[in-house]
Design an enzyme around this catalytic site. Sequence first.
Site, PDB file in Angstrom:
ATOM      1  N   HIS A 158      -6.016  -5.716  -2.708  1.00  0.00           N
ATOM      2  CA  HIS A 158      -6.857  -5.916  -1.523  1.00  0.00           C
ATOM      3  C   HIS A 158      -7.074  -7.384  -1.207  1.00  0.00           C
ATOM      4  O   HIS A 158      -7.943  -7.724  -0.418  1.00  0.00           O
ATOM      5  CB  HIS A 158      -8.201  -5.189  -1.699  1.00  0.00           C
TER       6      HIS A 158
ATOM      7  N   ASN B  76      -3.486   8.730   4.499  1.00  0.00           N
ATOM      8  CA  ASN B  76      -2.202   8.126   4.864  1.00  0.00           C
ATOM      9  C   ASN B  76      -2.073   7.833   6.349  1.00  0.00           C
ATOM     10  O   ASN B  76      -1.073   7.235   6.772  1.00  0.00           O
ATOM     11  CB  ASN B  76      -1.044   9.034   4.426  1.00  0.00           C
TER      12      ASN B  76
ATOM     13  N   HIS C  21       0.488   4.416  -2.466  1.00  0.00           N
ATOM     14  CA  HIS C  21       0.248   5.782  -1.980  1.00  0.00           C
ATOM     15  C   HIS C  21       1.382   6.723  -2.364  1.00  0.00           C
ATOM     16  O   HIS C  21       1.191   7.930  -2.429  1.00  0.00           O
ATOM     17  CB  HIS C  21       0.026   5.782  -0.463  1.00  0.00           C
TER      18      HIS C  21
ATOM     19  N   ARG D 183       0.826  -1.216   0.000  1.00  0.00           N
ATOM     20  CA  ARG D 183       0.000   0.000   0.000  1.00  0.00           C
ATOM     21  C   ARG D 183       0.860   1.267   0.000  1.00  0.00           C
ATOM     22  O   ARG D 183       0.513   2.271  -0.620  1.00  0.00           O
ATOM     23  CB  ARG D 183      -0.925  -0.027   1.228  1.00  0.00           C
TER      24      ARG D 183
END
Length: 378
Positions: free
Chosen positions: A229, A125, A97, A93
């Site tokens: 995911h 975040n 990001h 992740r």
Amino acid sequence: MVCARTASAPLLAAALVAALAVACSLVSGAHAAAEQEAAGAGGNDLRLRQPPITRGLSFDFYKRSCPMAKSIVRDFVRHAVRKDVGLAAGLLRLHFHDCFVQGCDASVLLYGSATGPGEQRAPPNLTLRPSAFKAINDIRDRLERECRGAVVSCSDILALAARDSVVATGGPEYRVPLGRRDSRRFATPQDVLSGLPAPTSAVPSLLDVFHNHSLHLDATDLIALSGGHTVGLGHCVSFEGGPDHEPRLPRQAEADVPGQGHRRAHPLDVRTPDVFDNKYYVNLVNREGPFVSDQDLFTNEATRPIVERFARSQQYFFNQFGVSMVKMGQIRVLTGDQGQVRRNCSARNPGSADGNLGLQWSSLVQTVVDAAAESLGF
Ligand code: HEM
């Protein structure tokens, strides 16, 4: 249901316009799918489908300067994930990001400065894992020892660690082009918010966000990358706002996770929470997607066939995931003499000017203050 929910604006209208809105991007998605099919969905040869590599990046970038770089990252991640499987999700992740805000330049790692808070303080975040940030710095320290100096960029470490996290949890191997440089500045909280898609988004707006980052990211990439995911957790606060779908989270999962109320966390993949596999898509077909942004990939008639195909063939998903990660990992990369190779992933190198006007001024002020202090004998 295990998270308290609040209703938000209905998504019915989105459902109606969705098929039309995605039609265009699906042309390229369908094309990619046809290409995959032609190459044999069950095949292992990823090279056939590698996307173009940005000028300045290469697979053997550290061949001379740090030949052990890839294996050092691989070993670190493998051992660390064996101790804490959640770290794999955290690292994957973190790379996403980073890339979706100002490009894959490790800006997400920078602490804030006099000009404002760093990206880490922006709401999407806040749930990035501290263990993932620490792992990146630990890997960097190890690389610095092995390669005698700041040779490997923090943004390359992020890309390698994400790939190795996927592999460590059972996912596909893919080759990561290297040679990214780190930025000297971080984005504003507003840029973070607009760069990252919201979990309440439906397909059309997800596609908009993906397109805005790179014209090369199409609907197939959106569906494949959402497959990230298949590992990790979501906190209750992230599940709110989806009025028309109820993620079915297993009772056991509820019992297993720490935290209260909004701070409770739940596996994103209810079938195999710690394994990188295609069960995420099986969940979508069974209407067990974690967020609206996931479940809508199946609800939307235009994207549904790709979801179904990924649910049927794990190999097909794996092949596409590798291709899409290489595409994502090249969003607005800095190369050559752009940016820098940070000595500390959390701070730009001392003395290096910032590209951002605000910081140039603050550097200027700092220089004047330093000069004054020096002349006063401090
Ligand atoms: C398509 C749009 C996406 C949306 C709206 C989205 C949203 C979210 C949200 C809300 C969470 C839960 C955060 C929390 O509550 O702690 C999450 C977790 C996660 N996301 Fe995404 N995401 C998207 C795409 C991606 C992509 C492209 C990847 C990687 C390829 C990814 C990987 C992950 C992982 C691994 C986690 C679990 C993190 C952990 O357990 O620490 N996501 N995402």
